[in-house]
Motif scaffolding. Structure first.
Motif, PDB file in Angstrom:
ATOM      1  N   SER A  20       0.817  -1.211   0.000  1.00  8.84           N
ATOM      2  CA  SER A  20       0.000   0.000   0.000  1.00  8.84           C
ATOM      3  C   SER A  20       0.857   1.270   0.000  1.00  8.84           C
ATOM      4  O   SER A  20       2.104   1.210  -0.014  1.00  8.84           O
ATOM      5  N   LEU A  21       0.186   2.388  -0.014  1.00  9.64           N
ATOM      6  CA  LEU A  21       0.847   3.676  -0.207  1.00  9.64           C
ATOM      7  C   LEU A  21      -0.144   4.792   0.095  1.00  9.64           C
ATOM      8  O   LEU A  21      -1.325   4.537   0.297  1.00  9.64           O
ATOM      9  N   GLY A  22       0.374   6.016   0.108  1.00  9.52           N
ATOM     10  CA  GLY A  22      -0.508   7.180   0.169  1.00  9.52           C
ATOM     11  C   GLY A  22      -0.933   7.601   1.555  1.00  9.52           C
ATOM     12  O   GLY A  22      -1.716   8.529   1.705  1.00  9.52           O
ATOM     13  N   GLY A  23      -0.424   6.935   2.587  1.00  7.10           N
ATOM     14  CA  GLY A  23      -0.764   7.327   3.957  1.00  7.10           C
ATOM     15  C   GLY A  23       0.199   8.395   4.461  1.00  7.10           C
ATOM     16  O   GLY A  23       1.234   8.678   3.834  1.00  7.10           O
ATOM     17  N   VAL A  24      -0.118   8.970   5.595  1.00  4.76           N
ATOM     18  CA  VAL A  24       0.737  10.003   6.167  1.00  4.76           C
ATOM     19  C   VAL A  24       2.086   9.424   6.616  1.00  4.76           C
ATOM     20  O   VAL A  24       3.082  10.147   6.722  1.00  4.76           O
ATOM     21  N   GLU A  25       2.110   8.105   6.864  1.00  2.19           N
ATOM     22  CA  GLU A  25       3.356   7.472   7.301  1.00  2.19           C
ATOM     23  C   GLU A  25       4.095   6.903   6.085  1.00  2.19           C
ATOM     24  O   GLU A  25       3.482   6.439   5.143  1.00  2.19           O
ATOM     25  N   SER A  26       5.430   6.941   6.129  1.00  4.52           N
ATOM     26  CA  SER A  26       6.229   6.467   4.999  1.00  4.52           C
ATOM     27  C   SER A  26       6.284   4.944   4.977  1.00  4.52           C
ATOM     28  O   SER A  26       6.391   4.298   6.020  1.00  4.52           O
ATOM     29  N   LEU A  27       6.208   4.400   3.750  1.00  5.32           N
ATOM     30  CA  LEU A  27       6.281   2.945   3.577  1.00  5.32           C
ATOM     31  C   LEU A  27       7.296   2.603   2.492  1.00  5.32           C
ATOM     32  O   LEU A  27       7.505   3.381   1.552  1.00  5.32           O
ATOM     33  N   VAL A  28       7.892   1.420   2.628  1.00  2.79           N
ATOM     34  CA  VAL A  28       8.790   0.905   1.595  1.00  2.79           C
ATOM     35  C   VAL A  28       8.230  -0.436   1.131  1.00  2.79           C
ATOM     36  O   VAL A  28       7.646  -1.181   1.921  1.00  2.79           O
ATOM     37  N   ASN A  29       8.404  -0.718  -0.155  1.00  3.63           N
ATOM     38  CA  ASN A  29       7.805  -1.918  -0.743  1.00  3.63           C
ATOM     39  C   ASN A  29       8.758  -2.480  -1.792  1.00  3.63           C
ATOM     40  O   ASN A  29       9.418  -1.718  -2.507  1.00  3.63           O
ATOM     41  N   HIS A  30       8.838  -3.804  -1.862  1.00  2.00           N
ATOM     42  CA  HIS A  30       9.622  -4.446  -2.916  1.00  2.00           C
ATOM     43  C   HIS A  30       8.612  -5.028  -3.913  1.00  2.00           C
ATOM     44  O   HIS A  30       8.078  -6.139  -3.690  1.00  2.00           O
ATOM     45  N   PRO A  31       8.288  -4.283  -4.988  1.00  2.00           N
ATOM     46  CA  PRO A  31       7.175  -4.687  -5.869  1.00  2.00           C
ATOM     47  C   PRO A  31       7.290  -6.111  -6.392  1.00  2.00           C
ATOM     48  O   PRO A  31       6.293  -6.841  -6.437  1.00  2.00           O
ATOM     49  N   TRP A  32       8.497  -6.510  -6.791  1.00  2.00           N
ATOM     50  CA  TRP A  32       8.685  -7.846  -7.384  1.00  2.00           C
ATOM     51  C   TRP A  32       8.164  -8.939  -6.468  1.00  2.00           C
ATOM     52  O   TRP A  32       7.547  -9.902  -6.911  1.00  2.00           O
ATOM     53  N   VAL A  89       6.425   8.168   0.223  1.00  2.00           N
ATOM     54  CA  VAL A  89       7.034   9.121   1.162  1.00  2.00           C
ATOM     55  C   VAL A  89       5.924   9.829   1.937  1.00  2.00           C
ATOM     56  O   VAL A  89       5.053  10.476   1.355  1.00  2.00           O
ATOM     57  N   GLY A  90       5.971   9.698   3.235  1.00  2.00           N
ATOM     58  CA  GLY A  90       4.937  10.261   4.104  1.00  2.00           C
ATOM     59  C   GLY A  90       5.173  11.724   4.417  1.00  2.00           C
ATOM     60  O   GLY A  90       5.970  12.406   3.755  1.00  2.00           O
ATOM     61  N   ILE A  91       4.464  12.213   5.426  1.00  2.00           N
ATOM     62  CA  ILE A  91       4.566  13.643   5.741  1.00  2.00           C
ATOM     63  C   ILE A  91       5.271  13.872   7.081  1.00  2.00           C
ATOM     64  O   ILE A  91       5.086  14.894   7.729  1.00  2.00           O
ATOM     65  N   GLU A  92       6.124  12.892   7.476  1.00  2.46           N
ATOM     66  CA  GLU A  92       6.924  13.090   8.680  1.00  2.46           C
ATOM     67  C   GLU A  92       7.954  14.203   8.428  1.00  2.46           C
ATOM     68  O   GLU A  92       8.095  14.682   7.300  1.00  2.46           O
ATOM     69  N   ASP A  93       8.727  14.543   9.459  1.00  2.00           N
ATOM     70  CA  ASP A  93       9.788  15.542   9.279  1.00  2.00           C
ATOM     71  C   ASP A  93      10.800  15.001   8.270  1.00  2.00           C
ATOM     72  O   ASP A  93      11.308  13.886   8.407  1.00  2.00           O
ATOM     73  N   VAL A  94      11.089  15.812   7.261  1.00  2.00           N
ATOM     74  CA  VAL A  94      11.928  15.326   6.165  1.00  2.00           C
ATOM     75  C   VAL A  94      13.335  14.950   6.631  1.00  2.00           C
ATOM     76  O   VAL A  94      13.963  14.036   6.079  1.00  2.00           O
ATOM     77  N   ASP A  95      13.858  15.619   7.656  1.00  2.00           N
ATOM     78  CA  ASP A  95      15.209  15.292   8.114  1.00  2.00           C
ATOM     79  C   ASP A  95      15.259  13.897   8.730  1.00  2.00           C
ATOM     80  O   ASP A  95      16.246  13.171   8.581  1.00  2.00           O
ATOM     81  N   ASP A  96      14.193  13.518   9.405  1.00  2.00           N
ATOM     82  CA  ASP A  96      14.140  12.156   9.962  1.00  2.00           C
ATOM     83  C   ASP A  96      14.061  11.133   8.833  1.00  2.00           C
ATOM     84  O   ASP A  96      14.685  10.063   8.901  1.00  2.00           O
ATOM     85  N   LEU A  97      13.289  11.463   7.795  1.00  2.00           N
ATOM     86  CA  LEU A  97      13.178  10.542   6.646  1.00  2.00           C
ATOM     87  C   LEU A  97      14.529  10.413   5.942  1.00  2.00           C
ATOM     88  O   LEU A  97      14.954   9.306   5.581  1.00  2.00           O
ATOM     89  N   LEU A  98      15.207  11.538   5.763  1.00  2.00           N
ATOM     90  CA  LEU A  98      16.512  11.500   5.081  1.00  2.00           C
ATOM     91  C   LEU A  98      17.525  10.689   5.889  1.00  2.00           C
ATOM     92  O   LEU A  98      18.308   9.914   5.327  1.00  2.00           O
ATOM     93  N   ALA A  99      17.474  10.837   7.202  1.00  2.00           N
ATOM     94  CA  ALA A  99      18.408  10.087   8.059  1.00  2.00           C
ATOM     95  C   ALA A  99      18.143   8.585   7.907  1.00  2.00           C
ATOM     96  O   ALA A  99      19.081   7.765   7.862  1.00  2.00           O
TER      97      ALA A  99
END
Ligand code: PLP
Length: 386
Positions: free
Chosen positions: A332-344, A367-377
């Motif tokens: 899934s996708l599109g939520g406020v929280e970031s998710l990672v997925n391996h489509p294959w 990519v969710g709407i958390e603080d971008v610096d935390d996502l980048l880290a």
């Protein structure tokens, strides 16, 4: 609300009038299966039984039509239920569908396996290549052109206006799955599409707490909308009142969420593009993306979805997808929280071995709407483990 109200105003007010009995600003959630009749056939407001109609679902359907600029919206139990109702109504055995080669795996599976068994054939083509689409259309037999833009998971951008024109010339129905962009960033009906499809499970629902789907019909498709409305009623894959309420509620913040999703995704895409372990970044917001200029024309933002190809192939893709922490490993996708997925191995496992197979080296990020610096880290830490 005035008829000429702008998108953000429509998102909050269309179909969401206050309750005339109590003045409650938020219309009640009608958790009811049936409605008392004032004598046989004496319906109040036309409501008889909630598979046929429910005020909370009506409110959402009004809101959806207003956002996509359509004449009617229909809300379903899932995105695939919406797709099924549309295709079941529009197609007959012997008909042919042209479908993008990079669409949600479940959509391809529905057309290939369910409709295939009923004698509907399909051609899988790159819908970002107009000549390929033109070549695949069988005049008189092709009834539906199914376009997903941006596509899932390789973020290909297809020219909706050009495809709709081609579709009109060929006398077929141009359907656009607008799940990835959402109407906040792209409105396919204004570009000529006949029907818009959504998995409202994603950005419209926005909080990973419901499963839903929607169809919105363009002006001129009144008859089809009526027929699909009948299929919805007669086959029964409606959304529940509570899911409809959650979706309506989430839509009110769609614009601000999409803006933040887009900002965060661009920052992540740029960081990933600079790393030698990443062979390619698929994000239409990057100038290097082949569909960047078209996306800038037909979208008002580039959205929160991106994919990467790992230089180390399938093994590196598995490792990366299992290394992030804030980006949780989930479909899934599109939520406020970031998710990672391996489509294959996950969302697109059902198209392995078909002409819509996704390479094993691809990882998809929502990519969710958390603080971008935390996502980048989090991304940096995963890249360091490659
Ligand atoms: N369309 C797209 C682009 C999707 O990503 C999905 C689901 O992932 C669907 C349709 C199907 O929607 P649902 O899972 O709500 O049935």
């Amino acid at each position: 609300m005035h008829d000429d109200a702008r998108f953000d105003t429509r998102a909050i007010h269309a179909g969401q009038e206050f309750d005339p009995t109590t003045g409650a600003v938020i219309p009640p959630v009608y958790l009811t299966s049936t409605y008392v009749q004032d004598g046989i056939g004496g319906l109040r407001g036309g409501y008889e039984y909630s598979r046929g109609g429910n005020p909370t679902r009506t409110a959402l359907e009004t809101q959806l039509a207003a956002l996509e600029g359509g004449i009617r919206g229909l809300s379903f139990a899932s995105g695939l239920a919406a797709e099924d109702a549309l295709l079941r109504t529009a197609l007959r055995p012997g008909d042919h569908v042209v479908i993008g080669n990079d669409v949600y795996g479940g959509t391809h599976r529905l057309i290939r396996r369910i409709f295939g068994d009923w004698g509907v054939t399909h051609s899988t083509v790159d819908t970002s290549d107009l000549d390929a689409v033109r070549g695949a259309v069988e005049l008189g037999t092709t009834k539906v052109l199914w376009v997903e833009t941006p596509s899932n998971p390789l973020m290909k951008i297809s020219d909706v206006a050009a495809l709709a024109e081609l579709g009109q010339e060929a006398g077929l129905l141009t359907v656009v799955d607008n799940t990835f962009a959402s109407p906040a960033l792209q409105q396919p009906i204004s570009l000529g599409a006949d029907v818009v499809v959504h998995s409202t499970t994603k950005y419209l629902g926005g909080h990973s707490d419901l499963i839903g789907g929607a169809l919105v019909f363009a002006a001129g498709q009144e008859e089809l909308a009526e027929q699909v409305g009948f299929t919805q009623f007669a086959a029964g894959a409606v959304s529940s009142p509570f899911d409809a309420f959650l979706t309506s509620r989430a839509i009110k913040t769609l614009s601000v969420r999409m803006q933040r999703h887009s900002e965060n995704a661009l920052a992540i895409a740029e960081r990933l593009a600079a790393h030698p372990g990443v062979a390619r970044v698929f994000y239409p917001g990057l100038a290097s993306h082949p569909g960047h200029e078209l996306a800038a024309r037909q979208m008002s933002g580039f959205g929160g979805m991106l994919s990467i190809e790992l230089a180390g192939g399938g093994e590196a893709a598995h490792r990366f997808a299992e290394s992030t922490e804030l980006f949780q490993l989930a479909e899934s996708l599109g939520g406020v929280e970031s998710l990672v997925n391996h489509p294959w191995s996950m969302t697109h496992a059902s198209v392995r071995g078909t002409d819509a197979e996704v390479p094993e080296s691809i990882v998809r990020l929502s990519v969710g709407i958390e603080d971008v610096d935390d996502l980048l880290a989090d991304i940096d830490a995963a890249l360091a483990r490659l």
